[in-house]
Motif scaffolding. Structure first.
Motif, short mmCIF file in Angstrom:
data_model
loop_
_atom_site.label_atom_id
_atom_site.label_comp_id
_atom_site.label_asym_id
_atom_site.label_seq_id
_atom_site.Cartn_x
_atom_site.Cartn_y
_atom_site.Cartn_z
N CYS A 110 0.96 -1.15 -0.34
CA CYS A 110 -0.16 0.25 -0.33
C CYS A 110 0.88 1.28 0.12
CB CYS A 110 -0.40 0.06 1.22
SG CYS A 110 -2.05 1.51 1.30
N THR A 111 0.77 2.28 -0.76
CA THR A 111 1.17 3.67 -1.06
C THR A 111 0.02 4.51 -0.82
OG1 THR A 111 1.08 3.60 -3.48
CG2 THR A 111 3.11 1.99 -2.39
N ALA A 112 -0.75 3.86 -0.36
CA ALA A 112 -1.65 5.26 -0.41
C ALA A 112 -1.29 6.26 1.05
CB ALA A 112 -3.12 4.64 -0.53
N THR A 113 -2.12 7.53 0.75
CA THR A 113 -1.57 7.98 1.66
C THR A 113 -2.66 8.65 2.43
OG1 THR A 113 -1.22 10.10 -0.10
CG2 THR A 113 0.53 9.49 0.76
N LEU A 114 -2.45 9.50 3.37
CA LEU A 114 -3.47 9.83 4.28
C LEU A 114 -3.20 11.45 4.12
CD1 LEU A 114 -3.36 7.22 7.97
CD2 LEU A 114 -4.89 7.68 5.74
N SER A 115 -5.12 11.94 4.32
CA SER A 115 -4.97 13.19 4.45
C SER A 115 -4.65 14.14 5.66
CB SER A 115 -6.44 14.02 4.30
OG SER A 115 -6.92 13.50 5.78
N SER A 116 -3.45 14.77 5.47
CA SER A 116 -3.13 15.61 6.82
C SER A 116 -4.13 15.70 7.81
CB SER A 116 -2.29 16.96 5.88
OG SER A 116 -3.44 18.15 6.12
N GLU A 117 -5.23 16.23 7.72
CA GLU A 117 -6.10 16.16 8.98
C GLU A 117 -6.07 14.73 9.69
OE1 GLU A 117 -11.14 17.83 8.90
OE2 GLU A 117 -10.58 16.94 7.19
N LEU A 118 -6.27 13.78 8.49
CA LEU A 118 -6.51 12.80 9.52
C LEU A 118 -5.35 11.79 10.15
CD1 LEU A 118 -7.83 9.99 9.49
CD2 LEU A 118 -7.45 9.16 7.06
N GLN A 119 -4.15 12.41 9.13
CA GLN A 119 -2.50 11.76 9.95
C GLN A 119 -2.14 12.80 11.42
OE1 GLN A 119 -0.51 10.33 9.61
NE2 GLN A 119 0.18 10.63 7.18
N GLN A 120 -3.00 13.86 11.69
CA GLN A 120 -3.51 15.16 12.26
C GLN A 120 -3.89 14.26 13.55
OE1 GLN A 120 -4.04 19.37 12.01
NE2 GLN A 120 -3.77 19.74 14.67
N PHE A 121 -5.15 13.85 13.59
CA PHE A 121 -6.20 12.97 14.46
C PHE A 121 -5.79 12.17 14.94
CE2 PHE A 121 -10.08 10.55 14.77
CZ PHE A 121 -10.61 11.28 16.09
N LEU A 122 -4.79 11.21 13.94
CA LEU A 122 -4.67 9.61 14.27
C LEU A 122 -3.53 10.05 15.16
CD1 LEU A 122 -4.86 8.16 11.14
CD2 LEU A 122 -6.18 7.55 13.23
N SER A 123 -2.38 10.83 15.71
CA SER A 123 -1.75 11.44 15.93
C SER A 123 -2.04 11.40 17.84
CB SER A 123 -0.41 12.49 15.23
OG SER A 123 -0.33 11.59 14.15
N SER A 124 -3.22 12.10 17.89
CA SER A 124 -3.60 13.02 18.79
C SER A 124 -4.11 12.45 20.01
CB SER A 124 -3.89 14.38 18.41
OG SER A 124 -5.40 13.28 17.79
#
Length: 450
Positions: free
Chosen positions: A258-272
């Motif tokens: 898988c090479t798909a990337t997550l949106s910056s909004e989603l990345q930030q939510f997952l990391s928080s």
């Protein structure tokens, strides 16, 4: 009427300098995103092998097919497709089949019309979703020897009496005798399926000079030259009453990691915060307001974070709290490994994504093969099932609490994820597809058949 889109526009056979030498593979499919994506992946793989490929899809899906670099034909209009999706009966286990079929009726001759325009020397074969088998069979009025390969995404669509886990939302226990199951299938087909489908189908066949058929599903099962499963045999072993030509395959997934990337909004939510629970009723479901309302209440009781995934924002609660993020789309291959659990409708593609990532599942089936997929996942110990008609926040909370706290579920999820990682890859599946389409002497065996 059909329209030619994309690179096929100037060369309907899509063949360039190879036209007339390499057989044209017509890949026909319809449905929501989960029905389209596997055939896009297979088409891309076949194109990379130098095959001529032309997809036939509802016009609504043309942008997605074109973005994948695949020539395509389209049928229908965006307006008609949106009307079908906006019909709440689409997700009714008894009425949904009729909604789908009535949407296809005006276009039953689409494939026949295109094939009739091909030069007589132009060889072609058809790889089709089962729902479009009657459309492909109509083309035999202009090409009697047309080779049709039906690719089944889910075992429930083969209507076995030997491996019959459910009849819609009704569970069928293992002790129920085969003759009783056969009688139940006969009641379903004669009471709900044949009266809706046969008048239109036989009218179209009569206009094409073909004989009438007596039973819709018998026709669907018997018409293809070859049938194959786009699911592994460990998920559903070949049943004695499946077509004699049936061959097993595997879930369709991109060949590369898988090479798909997550949106910056989603990345930030997952990391928080803690790993969230992901909720989706499927990309085509526009009537899931009750589903999301129950999900929000269940989350409040569990004290968990969540991601709601749907392109139809109107069905979400009016205001989402900070611990719940909405995403119109998200690549599950990248998202699910970071999720605590997945709550979904039981579509075969979503089910396979969760199995591949080792994510516990709460399956809330509404219609079609979703009931069967839910029970199969439950039998493997990786899922719980909550019927949509029994959906409540309290039931959802209890089922999720069990999933999230069970060491047995965690072990089962890890074991199945490993099994899938070690299983056949996309090149192997493409070998199987080519074998079905072009009938070489032998088909490659499945290293994880048992």
């Amino acid at each position: 009427m059909i329209d030619v889109q994309g690179t096929a526009q100037t060369d309907p056979a899509g063949g360039g300098s190879h036209a007339g030498a390499e057989p044209l593979i017509l890949v026909a499919t319809s449905g929501t995103g989960g029905d389209i994506l596997p055939f896009i992946i297979l088409s891309q793989g076949l194109l990379q092998r130098g095959r001529q490929v032309l997809m036939l899809v509802p016009r609504f899906h043309e942008p997605r097919v074109a973005a994948a670099g695949i020539p395509c034909l389209t049928f229908g209009t965006d307006e008609a497709w949106q009307a079908l999706l906006s019909n709440p009966d689409l997700w009714d286990e008894r009425k949904g089949w009729g909604v789908i079929w009535r949407g296809l009726v005006p276009h039953l001759g689409a494939l026949r019309e295109f094939i009739a325009q091909l030069p007589a020397h132009e060889s072609c074969v058809v790889l089709t979703h089962p729902i479009l088998v009657p459309m492909a069979a109509l083309a035999r009025s202009v090409r009697p020897d047309l080779r049709i390969v039906a690719a089944y995404l889910a075992p429930a669509n083969l209507c076995s009496s030997h491996d019959m886990l459910t009849a819609g939302s009704l569970r069928v226990p293992a002790w129920v005798p085969i003759p009783w199951r056969q009688a139940l299938w006969k009641l379903i087909h004669r009471g709900w399926i044949d009266p809706v489908t046969l008048p239109h189908l036989n009218a179209a066949r009569g206009q094409a000079g073909l004989p009438a058929v007596a039973h819709f599903f018998e026709h669907m099962l018997a018409a293809p030259s070859v049938s194959m499963g786009l699911f592994p045999s460990w998920y559903a072993p070949t049943a004695p009453d499946w077509p004699a030509s049936f061959s097993d395959g595997d879930f369709v997934a991109p060949g590369a990691q898988c090479t798909a990337t997550l949106s910056s909004e989603l990345q930030q939510f997952l990391s928080s915060g803690d790993a969230p629970i992901v909720f989706t009723p499927g990309t085509g479901h526009q009537h899931a307001a009750r589903y999301f309302a129950a999900a929000l209440q269940a989350l409040q009781r569990l004290g968990r974070r969540a991601i709601f995934v749907t392109p139809h924002a109107a069905q979400l609660p009016a205001a989402l709290p900070p611990h719940v993020l909405w995403q119109a789309h998200a690549p599950f291959c990248a998202l699910l490994p970071r999720a605590a659990a997945l709550v979904h409708h039981g579509g075969i593609g979503t089910t396979a994504d969760a199995l591949r990532s080792g994510t516990p599942q709460l399956i809330v089936p509404f219609a079609y093969d979703q009931f069967d997929n839910g029970l199969r996942a439950r039998q493997w110990g990786v899922a719980e099932v909550l019927l949509a008609r029994r959906l409540s926040a309290r039931r959802m909370q209890r089922q999720l609490a069990r999933l999230l706290s069970s060491p047995d579920v965690a072990r089962a999820c890890s074991a199945l994820a490993l099994k899938m990682e070690q299983g056949p890859d996309l090149p192997w599946l493409l070998d199987r597809v080519e074998a079905a389409l072009f009938a070489p002497p032998a088909m490659p065996s499945n290293p994880l058949r048992d």
